[in-house]
Design a protein around this motif. Structure first.
Motif, PDB file in Angstrom:
ATOM      1  N   GLU A   1      34.749  34.780  45.461  1.00  0.00           N
ATOM      2  CA  GLU A   1      35.765  34.310  46.406  1.00  0.00           C
ATOM      3  C   GLU A   1      37.191  34.607  45.974  1.00  0.00           C
ATOM      4  OE1 GLU A   1      34.881  30.176  46.852  1.00  0.00           O
ATOM      5  OE2 GLU A   1      33.305  30.558  48.345  1.00  0.00           O
ATOM      6  N   ARG A   2      37.446  34.739  44.672  1.00  0.00           N
ATOM      7  CA  ARG A   2      38.796  35.049  44.200  1.00  0.00           C
ATOM      8  C   ARG A   2      38.720  35.454  42.739  1.00  0.00           C
ATOM      9  NH1 ARG A   2      43.234  31.059  43.786  1.00  0.00           N
ATOM     10  NH2 ARG A   2      43.756  32.475  42.103  1.00  0.00           N
ATOM     11  N   GLY A   3      39.759  36.116  42.259  1.00  0.00           N
ATOM     12  CA  GLY A   3      39.831  36.509  40.872  1.00  0.00           C
ATOM     13  C   GLY A   3      40.368  35.392  40.003  1.00  0.00           C
ATOM     14  N   PRO A   4      40.360  35.594  38.699  1.00  0.00           N
ATOM     15  CA  PRO A   4      40.836  34.556  37.781  1.00  0.00           C
ATOM     16  C   PRO A   4      42.352  34.511  37.720  1.00  0.00           C
ATOM     17  CG  PRO A   4      40.149  36.476  36.545  1.00  0.00           C
ATOM     18  CD  PRO A   4      39.836  36.772  37.983  1.00  0.00           C
ATOM     19  N   ALA A   5      42.909  33.312  37.680  1.00  0.00           N
ATOM     20  CA  ALA A   5      44.354  33.180  37.514  1.00  0.00           C
ATOM     21  C   ALA A   5      44.809  33.795  36.198  1.00  0.00           C
ATOM     22  CB  ALA A   5      44.751  31.706  37.588  1.00  0.00           C
ATOM     23  N   ALA A   6      43.897  33.817  35.202  1.00  0.00           N
ATOM     24  CA  ALA A   6      44.236  34.381  33.898  1.00  0.00           C
ATOM     25  C   ALA A   6      44.537  35.873  33.969  1.00  0.00           C
ATOM     26  CB  ALA A   6      43.094  34.138  32.911  1.00  0.00           C
ATOM     27  N   ALA A   7      44.150  36.520  35.066  1.00  0.00           N
ATOM     28  CA  ALA A   7      44.430  37.952  35.221  1.00  0.00           C
ATOM     29  C   ALA A   7      45.884  38.204  35.587  1.00  0.00           C
ATOM     30  CB  ALA A   7      43.515  38.558  36.285  1.00  0.00           C
ATOM     31  N   GLY A   8      46.664  37.156  35.722  1.00  0.00           N
ATOM     32  CA  GLY A   8      48.080  37.330  36.014  1.00  0.00           C
ATOM     33  C   GLY A   8      48.350  37.539  37.490  1.00  0.00           C
ATOM     34  N   ARG A   9      49.515  38.049  37.796  1.00  0.00           N
ATOM     35  CA  ARG A   9      49.938  38.194  39.192  1.00  0.00           C
ATOM     36  C   ARG A   9      49.317  39.441  39.821  1.00  0.00           C
ATOM     37  NH1 ARG A   9      54.113  34.910  41.072  1.00  0.00           N
ATOM     38  NH2 ARG A   9      54.807  33.413  39.513  1.00  0.00           N
ATOM     39  N   THR A  10      48.027  39.315  40.082  1.00  0.00           N
ATOM     40  CA  THR A  10      47.300  40.362  40.792  1.00  0.00           C
ATOM     41  C   THR A  10      46.790  39.780  42.090  1.00  0.00           C
ATOM     42  OG1 THR A  10      45.274  39.769  39.599  1.00  0.00           O
ATOM     43  CG2 THR A  10      46.594  41.572  38.699  1.00  0.00           C
ATOM     44  N   VAL A  11      46.699  40.629  43.101  1.00  0.00           N
ATOM     45  CA  VAL A  11      46.191  40.199  44.404  1.00  0.00           C
ATOM     46  C   VAL A  11      45.436  41.371  45.021  1.00  0.00           C
ATOM     47  CG1 VAL A  11      48.378  40.808  45.543  1.00  0.00           C
ATOM     48  CG2 VAL A  11      46.790  39.239  46.675  1.00  0.00           C
ATOM     49  N   ALA A  12      44.311  41.081  45.655  1.00  0.00           N
ATOM     50  CA  ALA A  12      43.528  42.106  46.349  1.00  0.00           C
ATOM     51  C   ALA A  12      43.692  41.927  47.856  1.00  0.00           C
ATOM     52  CB  ALA A  12      42.057  42.011  45.957  1.00  0.00           C
ATOM     53  N   LEU A  13      44.247  42.946  48.501  1.00  0.00           N
ATOM     54  CA  LEU A  13      44.287  42.975  49.961  1.00  0.00           C
ATOM     55  C   LEU A  13      43.011  43.648  50.449  1.00  0.00           C
ATOM     56  CD1 LEU A  13      47.971  44.098  50.715  1.00  0.00           C
ATOM     57  CD2 LEU A  13      47.061  41.768  50.501  1.00  0.00           C
ATOM     58  N   THR A  14      42.285  42.985  51.343  1.00  0.00           N
ATOM     59  CA  THR A  14      41.070  43.563  51.901  1.00  0.00           C
ATOM     60  C   THR A  14      41.214  43.640  53.414  1.00  0.00           C
ATOM     61  OG1 THR A  14      39.837  41.486  52.223  1.00  0.00           O
ATOM     62  CG2 THR A  14      39.766  42.495  50.025  1.00  0.00           C
ATOM     63  N   PHE A  15      40.595  44.664  53.996  1.00  0.00           N
ATOM     64  CA  PHE A  15      40.742  44.938  55.424  1.00  0.00           C
ATOM     65  C   PHE A  15      39.365  45.141  56.037  1.00  0.00           C
ATOM     66  CE2 PHE A  15      44.566  46.174  53.258  1.00  0.00           C
ATOM     67  CZ  PHE A  15      45.568  45.668  54.066  1.00  0.00           C
ATOM     68  N   ASP A  16      39.024  44.328  57.017  1.00  0.00           N
ATOM     69  CA  ASP A  16      37.747  44.464  57.702  1.00  0.00           C
ATOM     70  C   ASP A  16      37.878  45.476  58.830  1.00  0.00           C
ATOM     71  OD1 ASP A  16      36.924  42.491  56.011  1.00  0.00           O
ATOM     72  OD2 ASP A  16      36.560  40.980  57.558  1.00  0.00           O
ATOM     73  N   ALA A  17      37.089  46.542  58.746  1.00  0.00           N
ATOM     74  CA  ALA A  17      37.032  47.559  59.800  1.00  0.00           C
ATOM     75  C   ALA A  17      35.848  47.203  60.695  1.00  0.00           C
ATOM     76  CB  ALA A  17      36.877  48.949  59.189  1.00  0.00           C
ATOM     77  N   ASP A  18      36.118  46.366  61.696  1.00  0.00           N
ATOM     78  CA  ASP A  18      35.058  45.795  62.537  1.00  0.00           C
ATOM     79  C   ASP A  18      34.714  46.721  63.697  1.00  0.00           C
ATOM     80  OD1 ASP A  18      35.382  43.583  60.941  1.00  0.00           O
ATOM     81  OD2 ASP A  18      36.378  42.360  62.468  1.00  0.00           O
ATOM     82  N   MET A  19      33.427  46.811  63.966  1.00  0.00           N
ATOM     83  CA  MET A  19      32.957  47.412  65.210  1.00  0.00           C
ATOM     84  C   MET A  19      31.508  47.019  65.366  1.00  0.00           C
ATOM     85  SD  MET A  19      33.208  51.312  66.601  1.00  0.00           S
ATOM     86  CE  MET A  19      32.813  51.661  68.318  1.00  0.00           C
ATOM     87  N   THR A  20      31.164  46.426  66.485  1.00  0.00           N
ATOM     88  CA  THR A  20      29.784  46.019  66.694  1.00  0.00           C
ATOM     89  C   THR A  20      28.944  47.203  67.145  1.00  0.00           C
ATOM     90  OG1 THR A  20      30.140  45.369  68.985  1.00  0.00           O
ATOM     91  CG2 THR A  20      30.502  43.683  67.315  1.00  0.00           C
ATOM     92  N   ALA A  21      27.647  47.048  67.014  1.00  0.00           N
ATOM     93  CA  ALA A  21      26.736  48.141  67.334  1.00  0.00           C
ATOM     94  C   ALA A  21      26.768  48.521  68.814  1.00  0.00           C
ATOM     95  CB  ALA A  21      25.313  47.761  66.923  1.00  0.00           C
TER      96      ALA A  21
END
Length: 279
Positions: free
Chosen positions: A52-72
């Motif tokens: 669900e999330r990375g460790p705070a100990a990794a410092g000021r890092t953030v992962a932006l994720t993008f859902d490319a949605d399309m139904t069948a």
């Protein structure tokens, strides 16, 4: 077990996200050989693990994720001109030199194979699995049609097949549930797919949003060290996201944040690494 629901991953523009639960320690990832994406160890009985999330100990890092949605079943809408892609958003990520993870449906990869290949062969990006059909793995889920439990692992494998057919190389063994909806039965059903389920701790709120500043403010208010942000890469369902990025990226950099992929966050969770040790 039910994750925070994501408004707009389904087809219901009236849906609203539920509150994000309080922070909890990042789950431990297991190290992988060089060049192999890190994964989390399965839970009891081999149940699919959830990150669900990375460790705070990794410092000021953030992962932006993008859902490319399309139904069948959205092919006819695409044939009539509806755009489920957003190449301007990908271009902005490249221009701003932002690493990111795209959670792609197999149907999206089939509709836009050239874009799937370009994203999947760009070292700034990695492609993760968002199912083939974008049907729900738990019902109800924003009005999405539901898959039978017996069909879930096959649906995930079909998406990976679509990425390979498009020629994408940077594909990681991570999976995001359509609509963010899952339970223990779904996690057990995916055991055969051998994936790590990836959720988030920051909801971007971009689905069906038209105000980029509102999206930016929601992201900026939620990000903490190690955060995993969910946004969208579909013009028809998230038209303000690319403009929101133009504010999000410089403001987070001004706060000292670095943008990393989900695999980087997961690797940091596995080794307790400081931000300076991340690739």
């Amino acid at each position: 077990m039910l994750c925070t629901a994501l408004a707009g991953c389904g087809d219901d523009p009236g849906a609203r996200p539920r509150p994000v639960p309080p922070e909890k320690p990042a789950a431990a990832a297991r190290p992988s050989p060089t060049g192999v994406p890190p994964t989390m160890a399965p839970g009891p009985g081999g149940i699919t693990p959830v990150f669900e999330r990375g460790p705070a100990a990794a410092g000021r890092t953030v992962a932006l994720t993008f859902d490319a949605d399309m139904t069948a079943d959205q092919g006819p809408r695409a044939a009539r001109g509806e755009r489920f892609d957003n190449p301007a958003l990908i271009d902005t990520l490249r221009r701003l030199k932002v690493d990111a993870t795209v959670f792609m449906t197999g149907r999206w990869a089939e509709e836009y194979p050239d874009q799937a290949r370009a994203i999947g062969n760009d070292p700034r990006f990695e492609i993760a699995n968002h199912s083939y059909s974008h049907h729900a793995f738990k019902a109800p889920c924003y009005g999405l049609p539901a898959l039978g439990r017996q069909d879930m692992a096959a649906d995930v494998r079909r998406a990976f097949d679509a990425f390979r057919a498009a020629g994408a190389r940077n594909v990681v063994p991570y999976f995001r549930f359509p609509g963010g909806c899952y339970d223990d039965d779904a996690l057990r059903a995916l055991t055969a797919a051998k994936v790590t389920a990836v959720q988030w701790d920051v909801v971007g709120g971009d689905a069906f949003a038209t105000d980029p500043d509102a999206v930016a403010e929601q992201v900026l208010a939620g990000v903490r060290p190690g955060s995993l942000v969910v946004l969208h890469c579909t013009r028809s369902a998230a038209p303000a996201t690319e403009r929101a990025l133009r504010r999000i990226v410089p403001e987070l950099r001004g706060r000292g944040y670095r943008f990393v992929k989900v695999s980087d966050l997961m690797a940091a969770a596995g080794r307790g690494a400081p931000a300076a040790d991340l690739p």
